[in-house]
Design a protein around this motif. Sequence first.
Motif, mmCIF file in Angstrom:
data_model
loop_
_atom_site.group_PDB
_atom_site.id
_atom_site.type_symbol
_atom_site.label_atom_id
_atom_site.label_comp_id
_atom_site.label_asym_id
_atom_site.label_seq_id
_atom_site.Cartn_x
_atom_site.Cartn_y
_atom_site.Cartn_z
ATOM 1 N N GLU A 76 1.023 -1.291 0.208
ATOM 2 C CA GLU A 76 -0.209 0.094 0.089
ATOM 3 C C GLU A 76 1.049 1.693 0.291
ATOM 4 O O GLU A 76 2.039 1.266 0.629
ATOM 5 C CB GLU A 76 -0.915 0.027 1.173
ATOM 6 C CG GLU A 76 -1.842 1.717 1.487
ATOM 7 C CD GLU A 76 -2.765 1.758 3.095
ATOM 8 O OE1 GLU A 76 -3.021 2.413 2.783
ATOM 9 O OE2 GLU A 76 -2.449 0.453 3.360
ATOM 10 N N ARG A 77 1.095 2.468 -0.852
ATOM 11 C CA ARG A 77 1.403 3.620 -0.996
ATOM 12 C C ARG A 77 0.324 5.133 -0.358
ATOM 13 O O ARG A 77 -0.956 4.278 -1.094
ATOM 14 C CB ARG A 77 2.359 3.675 -2.730
ATOM 15 C CG ARG A 77 2.800 2.210 -2.627
ATOM 16 C CD ARG A 77 3.902 2.828 -4.159
ATOM 17 N NE ARG A 77 4.653 1.885 -4.782
ATOM 18 C CZ ARG A 77 5.817 1.620 -4.142
ATOM 19 N NH1 ARG A 77 6.434 2.500 -3.612
ATOM 20 N NH2 ARG A 77 6.327 1.110 -4.304
ATOM 21 N N LEU A 78 0.702 5.921 -0.337
ATOM 22 C CA LEU A 78 0.240 6.581 -0.190
ATOM 23 C C LEU A 78 0.150 7.922 -0.843
ATOM 24 O O LEU A 78 1.913 8.092 -1.006
ATOM 25 C CB LEU A 78 0.520 7.472 1.673
ATOM 26 C CG LEU A 78 -0.797 6.827 2.634
ATOM 27 C CD1 LEU A 78 -0.102 6.848 4.092
ATOM 28 C CD2 LEU A 78 -2.335 6.697 1.946
ATOM 29 N N THR A 79 -0.798 8.536 -1.502
ATOM 30 C CA THR A 79 -0.049 9.356 -3.164
ATOM 31 C C THR A 79 0.088 11.058 -2.310
ATOM 32 O O THR A 79 -0.074 10.685 -0.913
ATOM 33 C CB THR A 79 -1.155 9.799 -3.931
ATOM 34 O OG1 THR A 79 -2.827 10.167 -2.999
ATOM 35 C CG2 THR A 79 -1.005 8.435 -5.035
ATOM 36 N N ARG A 80 0.212 11.810 -3.012
ATOM 37 C CA ARG A 80 0.909 13.140 -2.030
ATOM 38 C C ARG A 80 -0.162 14.071 -1.090
ATOM 39 O O ARG A 80 -0.105 13.996 -0.017
ATOM 40 C CB ARG A 80 1.199 14.571 -2.543
ATOM 41 C CG ARG A 80 3.094 14.055 -3.489
ATOM 42 C CD ARG A 80 3.111 14.906 -4.348
ATOM 43 N NE ARG A 80 2.664 14.846 -5.210
ATOM 44 C CZ ARG A 80 2.819 15.942 -6.992
ATOM 45 N NH1 ARG A 80 3.945 16.900 -6.468
ATOM 46 N NH2 ARG A 80 2.220 16.791 -7.624
ATOM 47 N N ARG A 81 -1.180 13.699 -1.522
ATOM 48 C CA ARG A 81 -2.805 14.083 -1.057
ATOM 49 C C ARG A 81 -3.093 13.536 0.972
ATOM 50 O O ARG A 81 -2.915 14.167 1.456
ATOM 51 C CB ARG A 81 -3.785 14.305 -1.922
ATOM 52 C CG ARG A 81 -5.103 14.814 -0.973
ATOM 53 C CD ARG A 81 -6.545 15.237 -2.012
ATOM 54 N NE ARG A 81 -7.659 15.131 -1.300
ATOM 55 C CZ ARG A 81 -7.716 16.641 -0.691
ATOM 56 N NH1 ARG A 81 -6.748 17.756 -1.651
ATOM 57 N NH2 ARG A 81 -8.831 17.079 -1.020
ATOM 58 N N PRO A 82 -3.308 12.152 0.355
ATOM 59 C CA PRO A 82 -3.220 11.607 1.658
ATOM 60 C C PRO A 82 -1.920 11.643 2.128
ATOM 61 O O PRO A 82 -2.218 11.246 3.500
ATOM 62 C CB PRO A 82 -4.066 9.798 0.590
ATOM 63 C CG PRO A 82 -3.801 10.352 -0.354
ATOM 64 C CD PRO A 82 -3.228 11.190 -0.726
ATOM 65 N N ALA A 83 -0.858 11.602 1.819
ATOM 66 C CA ALA A 83 0.061 11.545 3.470
ATOM 67 C C ALA A 83 -0.037 12.304 3.589
ATOM 68 O O ALA A 83 0.774 12.991 5.184
ATOM 69 C CB ALA A 83 1.474 10.801 1.823
ATOM 70 N N ALA A 84 0.324 14.071 2.954
ATOM 71 C CA ALA A 84 0.115 14.303 3.466
ATOM 72 C C ALA A 84 -1.331 15.029 4.508
ATOM 73 O O ALA A 84 -0.757 15.651 5.922
ATOM 74 C CB ALA A 84 -0.189 16.247 2.434
ATOM 75 N N GLY A 85 -2.077 14.644 4.661
ATOM 76 C CA GLY A 85 -3.185 14.387 5.300
ATOM 77 C C GLY A 85 -3.052 13.755 6.709
ATOM 78 O O GLY A 85 -3.088 13.726 7.880
ATOM 79 N N ALA A 86 -2.019 12.099 6.411
ATOM 80 C CA ALA A 86 -1.283 11.836 7.336
ATOM 81 C C ALA A 86 -0.462 12.326 8.351
ATOM 82 O O ALA A 86 -0.552 12.754 9.691
ATOM 83 C CB ALA A 86 -1.074 10.268 6.949
ATOM 84 N N VAL A 87 0.305 12.686 7.048
ATOM 85 C CA VAL A 87 1.526 13.637 8.401
ATOM 86 C C VAL A 87 0.606 14.994 9.321
ATOM 87 O O VAL A 87 0.980 15.006 10.313
ATOM 88 C CB VAL A 87 2.287 14.403 7.795
ATOM 89 C CG1 VAL A 87 3.162 16.067 8.263
ATOM 90 C CG2 VAL A 87 3.292 13.386 6.910
ATOM 91 N N LEU A 88 -0.460 15.834 8.483
ATOM 92 C CA LEU A 88 -1.351 16.476 9.449
ATOM 93 C C LEU A 88 -1.783 16.118 10.612
ATOM 94 O O LEU A 88 -2.241 16.904 11.888
ATOM 95 C CB LEU A 88 -2.557 17.324 8.355
ATOM 96 C CG LEU A 88 -1.520 17.843 7.922
ATOM 97 C CD1 LEU A 88 -3.087 18.890 6.695
ATOM 98 C CD2 LEU A 88 -1.139 19.479 8.573
ATOM 99 N N ILE A 89 -2.251 14.766 10.558
ATOM 100 C CA ILE A 89 -3.102 14.322 11.778
ATOM 101 C C ILE A 89 -1.875 13.839 12.724
ATOM 102 O O ILE A 89 -2.406 13.735 14.117
ATOM 103 C CB ILE A 89 -3.506 12.598 11.193
ATOM 104 C CG1 ILE A 89 -4.866 12.941 10.676
ATOM 105 C CG2 ILE A 89 -3.902 12.328 12.038
ATOM 106 C CD1 ILE A 89 -5.450 11.645 10.147
ATOM 107 N N LEU A 90 -1.010 13.234 12.480
ATOM 108 C CA LEU A 90 -0.007 13.169 13.551
ATOM 109 C C LEU A 90 0.568 14.604 14.139
ATOM 110 O O LEU A 90 1.581 14.256 15.164
ATOM 111 C CB LEU A 90 1.234 12.698 12.534
ATOM 112 C CG LEU A 90 0.977 11.129 12.726
ATOM 113 C CD1 LEU A 90 2.912 10.662 11.670
ATOM 114 C CD2 LEU A 90 0.886 10.182 13.418
#
Length: 303
Positions: A269-283
Amino acid sequence: MKARAYLLMTLVVAVWGSTFVLVKSALADASPAAFNLARMTLAFAVLLAAYGRSLRKIQPWQVAAGAVVGLCLAAGYQFQTVGLLYTTPSRSAFITGLVVVLVPLFCIVPGLRPPGVHRPRWNAFLGAALAFLGIVLLTTPSEAGSLMPDWSAINRGDLITFGCSVGFALHCLALGHVSPRVDFRPLALLQIGFCAVFMAASLPFLGQPHLHLTPRLIGALLITAVLATAAAFAIQSWAQSILPPSHTALLITLEPVFAWITSFLVLGERLTRRPAAGAVLILIGIAVTELIPQPHPATAHEG
Protein backbone atom coordinates in the motif's frame (compact mmCIF):
# COMPACT_ATOMS: atom_id res chain seq x y z
CA MET A 1 12.87 0.19 35.09
CA LYS A 2 11.78 3.19 33.02
CA ALA A 3 13.87 2.07 30.06
CA ARG A 4 12.18 -1.34 30.18
CA ALA A 5 8.76 0.32 30.31
CA TYR A 6 9.54 2.49 27.28
CA LEU A 7 10.88 -0.52 25.34
CA LEU A 8 7.92 -2.77 26.16
CA MET A 9 5.37 -0.04 25.35
CA THR A 10 7.09 0.59 22.00
CA LEU A 11 6.89 -3.14 21.23
CA VAL A 12 3.20 -3.14 22.22
CA VAL A 13 2.51 -0.20 19.91
CA ALA A 14 4.36 -1.98 17.09
CA VAL A 15 2.16 -5.05 17.62
CA TRP A 16 -0.97 -2.88 17.60
CA GLY A 17 0.13 -1.22 14.38
CA SER A 18 0.76 -4.55 12.65
CA THR A 19 -2.67 -5.93 13.63
CA PHE A 20 -4.47 -3.65 11.17
CA VAL A 21 -3.03 -5.66 8.28
CA LEU A 22 -3.66 -8.94 10.13
CA VAL A 23 -7.31 -8.15 10.78
CA LYS A 24 -7.84 -6.85 7.24
CA SER A 25 -6.52 -10.16 5.85
CA ALA A 26 -8.51 -12.25 8.37
CA LEU A 27 -11.78 -10.64 7.28
CA ALA A 28 -11.55 -12.72 4.11
CA ASP A 29 -12.34 -15.73 6.33
CA ALA A 30 -14.67 -14.21 8.94
CA SER A 31 -17.31 -11.55 9.42
CA PRO A 32 -16.15 -8.57 11.55
CA ALA A 33 -18.54 -9.29 14.44
CA ALA A 34 -17.68 -13.00 14.57
CA PHE A 35 -13.95 -12.24 14.44
CA ASN A 36 -14.21 -9.71 17.28
CA LEU A 37 -16.25 -12.06 19.44
CA ALA A 38 -13.78 -14.92 18.95
CA ARG A 39 -10.86 -12.58 19.65
CA MET A 40 -12.30 -11.17 22.88
CA THR A 41 -13.48 -14.55 24.14
CA LEU A 42 -9.99 -15.97 23.66
CA ALA A 43 -8.40 -12.90 25.28
CA PHE A 44 -10.77 -13.22 28.25
CA ALA A 45 -9.83 -16.90 28.67
CA VAL A 46 -6.12 -15.99 28.73
CA LEU A 47 -6.69 -13.19 31.27
CA LEU A 48 -8.91 -15.45 33.38
CA ALA A 49 -6.14 -18.03 33.60
CA ALA A 50 -3.67 -15.31 34.65
CA TYR A 51 -5.79 -13.11 36.94
CA GLY A 52 -8.83 -15.21 37.84
CA ARG A 53 -8.10 -15.12 41.59
CA SER A 54 -8.39 -11.33 41.59
CA LEU A 55 -12.15 -11.59 41.02
CA ARG A 56 -12.74 -13.03 44.50
CA LYS A 57 -12.81 -9.61 46.18
CA ILE A 58 -14.65 -7.75 43.44
CA GLN A 59 -17.50 -5.47 44.54
CA PRO A 60 -20.85 -4.89 42.76
CA TRP A 61 -20.04 -1.29 41.84
CA GLN A 62 -16.79 -2.46 40.24
CA VAL A 63 -18.75 -4.93 38.10
CA ALA A 64 -20.98 -2.06 36.92
CA ALA A 65 -17.94 0.08 36.19
CA GLY A 66 -16.36 -2.76 34.22
CA ALA A 67 -19.55 -3.07 32.18
CA VAL A 68 -19.42 0.61 31.18
CA VAL A 69 -15.75 0.38 30.21
CA GLY A 70 -16.41 -2.86 28.32
CA LEU A 71 -19.32 -1.29 26.41
CA CYS A 72 -17.12 1.57 25.17
CA LEU A 73 -14.37 -0.87 24.23
CA ALA A 74 -16.80 -3.10 22.32
CA ALA A 75 -18.16 -0.11 20.39
CA GLY A 76 -14.65 0.95 19.40
CA TYR A 77 -13.66 -2.49 18.14
CA GLN A 78 -16.93 -3.10 16.28
CA PHE A 79 -16.68 0.20 14.38
CA GLN A 80 -12.99 -0.35 13.67
CA THR A 81 -13.31 -3.88 12.32
CA VAL A 82 -16.41 -3.20 10.22
CA GLY A 83 -14.67 -0.11 8.82
CA LEU A 84 -11.69 -2.25 7.77
CA LEU A 85 -13.94 -4.05 5.30
CA TYR A 86 -14.13 -0.86 3.24
CA THR A 87 -10.89 1.03 3.90
CA THR A 88 -7.15 0.32 3.98
CA PRO A 89 -5.17 -0.65 7.11
CA SER A 90 -3.09 2.53 7.15
CA ARG A 91 -6.10 4.84 6.72
CA SER A 92 -7.90 2.95 9.48
CA ALA A 93 -4.89 3.39 11.78
CA PHE A 94 -4.53 7.12 11.15
CA ILE A 95 -8.25 7.71 11.76
CA THR A 96 -8.15 5.54 14.89
CA GLY A 97 -5.25 7.70 16.10
CA LEU A 98 -7.65 10.64 16.36
CA VAL A 99 -8.63 9.24 19.76
CA VAL A 100 -5.68 11.16 21.22
CA VAL A 101 -7.21 14.38 19.90
CA LEU A 102 -10.81 13.55 20.85
CA VAL A 103 -10.09 12.73 24.50
CA PRO A 104 -9.14 16.28 25.55
CA LEU A 105 -11.97 17.72 23.44
CA PHE A 106 -14.53 15.50 25.18
CA CYS A 107 -13.20 16.83 28.48
CA ILE A 108 -15.18 19.99 27.71
CA VAL A 109 -18.18 18.06 29.10
CA PRO A 110 -17.89 18.08 32.92
CA GLY A 111 -19.57 14.70 33.33
CA LEU A 112 -17.05 13.02 31.01
CA ARG A 113 -14.01 14.67 32.55
CA PRO A 114 -12.11 12.31 34.91
CA PRO A 115 -11.22 13.58 38.40
CA GLY A 116 -8.21 15.90 38.36
CA VAL A 117 -8.41 16.55 34.61
CA HIS A 118 -8.75 20.17 33.51
CA ARG A 119 -10.69 21.71 30.65
CA PRO A 120 -8.88 21.44 27.31
CA ARG A 121 -6.38 24.16 26.52
CA TRP A 122 -5.79 26.05 23.28
CA ASN A 123 -3.44 23.37 21.93
CA ALA A 124 -6.22 20.78 22.06
CA PHE A 125 -8.37 22.88 19.72
CA LEU A 126 -5.43 23.61 17.40
CA GLY A 127 -4.54 19.92 17.33
CA ALA A 128 -8.15 19.01 16.54
CA ALA A 129 -8.26 21.52 13.67
CA LEU A 130 -5.02 20.17 12.17
CA ALA A 131 -6.20 16.59 12.57
CA PHE A 132 -9.55 17.39 10.93
CA LEU A 133 -7.80 19.00 7.96
CA GLY A 134 -5.56 15.96 7.79
CA ILE A 135 -8.45 13.52 7.76
CA VAL A 136 -10.10 15.50 4.94
CA LEU A 137 -6.92 15.21 2.84
CA LEU A 138 -6.48 11.55 3.78
CA THR A 139 -10.01 10.40 2.99
CA THR A 140 -11.24 12.59 0.10
CA PRO A 141 -9.80 13.16 -3.37
CA SER A 142 -9.76 16.68 -4.78
CA GLU A 143 -12.30 17.90 -7.31
CA ALA A 144 -11.04 18.15 -10.88
CA GLY A 145 -9.07 21.35 -11.33
CA SER A 146 -9.52 22.37 -7.70
CA LEU A 147 -7.96 21.83 -4.30
CA MET A 148 -11.40 21.49 -2.72
CA PRO A 149 -12.29 17.98 -1.50
CA ASP A 150 -14.74 15.87 -3.46
CA TRP A 151 -17.16 14.98 -0.62
CA SER A 152 -19.18 12.68 -2.86
CA ALA A 153 -16.23 10.29 -3.11
CA ILE A 154 -15.74 9.83 0.62
CA ASN A 155 -15.17 6.20 1.69
CA ARG A 156 -17.89 4.82 3.99
CA GLY A 157 -15.25 2.71 5.70
CA ASP A 158 -13.49 5.89 6.80
CA LEU A 159 -16.75 7.25 8.24
CA ILE A 160 -17.40 4.01 10.13
CA THR A 161 -13.82 4.01 11.42
CA PHE A 162 -14.28 7.51 12.81
CA GLY A 163 -16.98 5.98 15.03
CA CYS A 164 -14.28 3.70 16.45
CA SER A 165 -12.13 6.67 17.48
CA VAL A 166 -15.15 8.08 19.33
CA GLY A 167 -15.71 4.74 21.07
CA PHE A 168 -12.07 4.42 22.08
CA ALA A 169 -12.03 8.04 23.33
CA LEU A 170 -15.02 7.26 25.58
CA HIS A 171 -13.23 4.10 26.70
CA CYS A 172 -10.21 6.21 27.66
CA LEU A 173 -12.36 8.60 29.69
CA ALA A 174 -14.22 5.75 31.38
CA LEU A 175 -10.87 4.23 32.38
CA GLY A 176 -9.85 7.62 33.76
CA HIS A 177 -12.82 7.47 36.13
CA VAL A 178 -12.45 3.81 37.10
CA SER A 179 -8.78 2.77 37.01
CA PRO A 180 -7.63 4.82 40.05
CA ARG A 181 -10.14 2.90 42.21
CA VAL A 182 -9.86 -0.63 40.77
CA ASP A 183 -6.77 -2.83 40.52
CA PHE A 184 -5.73 -3.36 36.90
CA ARG A 185 -6.10 -7.17 37.10
CA PRO A 186 -9.84 -7.41 37.82
CA LEU A 187 -10.42 -4.32 35.68
CA ALA A 188 -8.74 -5.97 32.68
CA LEU A 189 -10.84 -9.09 33.22
CA LEU A 190 -14.10 -7.20 33.65
CA GLN A 191 -13.71 -4.92 30.66
CA ILE A 192 -12.61 -7.70 28.28
CA GLY A 193 -15.33 -10.02 29.62
CA PHE A 194 -18.09 -7.45 29.23
CA CYS A 195 -16.67 -6.45 25.86
CA ALA A 196 -17.18 -10.06 24.71
CA VAL A 197 -20.71 -10.08 26.17
CA PHE A 198 -21.72 -6.91 24.32
CA MET A 199 -20.16 -8.22 21.11
CA ALA A 200 -22.21 -11.41 21.45
CA ALA A 201 -25.37 -9.34 22.01
CA SER A 202 -24.70 -7.25 18.87
CA LEU A 203 -23.83 -10.26 16.70
CA PRO A 204 -27.33 -10.67 15.13
CA PHE A 205 -27.43 -6.98 14.14
CA LEU A 206 -24.14 -6.84 12.23
CA GLY A 207 -24.81 -9.04 9.25
CA GLN A 208 -24.59 -12.80 8.82
CA PRO A 209 -21.85 -14.04 11.19
CA HIS A 210 -19.43 -16.61 9.86
CA LEU A 211 -16.01 -18.06 10.68
CA HIS A 212 -14.08 -20.20 8.21
CA LEU A 213 -11.12 -21.57 10.15
CA THR A 214 -7.97 -21.23 8.09
CA PRO A 215 -4.32 -20.92 9.13
CA ARG A 216 -4.53 -17.20 8.30
CA LEU A 217 -7.56 -16.68 10.54
CA ILE A 218 -6.22 -18.81 13.40
CA GLY A 219 -2.92 -16.93 13.33
CA ALA A 220 -4.68 -13.56 13.33
CA LEU A 221 -6.89 -14.61 16.26
CA LEU A 222 -3.93 -15.86 18.32
CA ILE A 223 -1.86 -12.72 17.71
CA THR A 224 -4.68 -10.22 18.25
CA ALA A 225 -6.16 -12.01 21.27
CA VAL A 226 -3.04 -13.14 23.12
CA LEU A 227 -0.42 -10.53 22.15
CA ALA A 228 -2.41 -7.45 21.10
CA THR A 229 -5.14 -7.72 23.75
CA ALA A 230 -4.36 -9.87 26.81
CA ALA A 231 -0.59 -9.28 26.99
CA ALA A 232 -0.78 -5.70 25.70
CA PHE A 233 -3.40 -4.67 28.27
CA ALA A 234 -1.30 -6.12 31.09
CA ILE A 235 1.90 -4.45 29.84
CA GLN A 236 0.18 -1.10 29.32
CA SER A 237 -1.35 -1.20 32.80
CA TRP A 238 2.10 -1.91 34.29
CA ALA A 239 3.90 0.68 32.14
CA GLN A 240 1.40 3.44 32.97
CA SER A 241 2.19 2.95 36.66
CA ILE A 242 5.79 3.97 35.84
CA LEU A 243 5.62 6.34 32.86
CA PRO A 244 3.84 9.73 32.72
CA PRO A 245 0.50 9.50 30.85
CA SER A 246 1.67 12.06 28.27
CA HIS A 247 4.71 9.89 27.42
CA THR A 248 2.50 6.81 27.02
CA ALA A 249 0.13 8.74 24.77
CA LEU A 250 3.01 9.95 22.60
CA LEU A 251 4.26 6.37 22.19
CA ILE A 252 0.75 5.35 21.12
CA THR A 253 0.84 7.97 18.35
CA LEU A 254 3.43 5.75 16.64
CA GLU A 255 0.71 3.13 16.04
CA PRO A 256 -0.41 4.48 12.62
CA VAL A 257 3.23 4.77 11.57
CA PHE A 258 3.82 1.07 12.33
CA ALA A 259 0.51 0.28 10.60
CA TRP A 260 1.57 2.11 7.43
CA ILE A 261 5.01 0.43 7.44
CA THR A 262 3.38 -3.00 7.83
CA SER A 263 0.80 -2.26 5.15
CA PHE A 264 3.53 -1.06 2.78
CA LEU A 265 5.73 -4.13 3.35
CA VAL A 266 2.93 -6.74 3.31
CA LEU A 267 0.27 -5.30 1.00
CA GLY A 268 2.33 -2.84 -1.01
CA GLU A 269 0.00 0.00 0.00
CA ARG A 270 1.31 3.42 -0.97
CA LEU A 271 0.06 6.87 0.01
CA THR A 272 0.01 9.44 -2.78
CA ARG A 273 0.91 13.05 -2.00
CA ARG A 274 -2.55 14.23 -0.92
CA PRO A 275 -3.36 11.42 1.56
CA ALA A 276 0.27 11.37 2.73
CA ALA A 277 0.00 15.09 3.54
CA GLY A 278 -3.21 14.32 5.41
CA ALA A 279 -1.53 11.57 7.42
CA VAL A 280 1.30 13.95 8.36
CA LEU A 281 -1.20 16.63 9.45
CA ILE A 282 -2.99 14.08 11.65
CA LEU A 283 0.31 13.19 13.35
CA ILE A 284 1.12 16.90 13.79
CA GLY A 285 -2.32 17.48 15.29
CA ILE A 286 -1.80 14.61 17.72
CA ALA A 287 1.65 15.91 18.65
CA VAL A 288 0.35 19.46 19.22
CA THR A 289 -2.31 18.02 21.50
CA GLU A 290 0.10 15.84 23.49
CA LEU A 291 3.46 17.65 23.52
CA ILE A 292 1.98 20.32 25.78
CA PRO A 293 1.12 18.10 28.73
CA GLN A 294 -2.50 17.64 29.74
CA PRO A 295 -3.31 15.18 32.54
CA HIS A 296 -5.53 12.66 30.80
CA PRO A 297 -5.06 8.91 30.50
CA ALA A 298 -4.02 7.07 27.38
CA THR A 299 -5.91 4.05 26.10
CA ALA A 300 -5.31 0.97 24.12
CA HIS A 301 -6.79 1.24 20.58
CA GLU A 302 -5.07 -1.42 18.58
CA GLY A 303 -6.34 -2.93 15.49
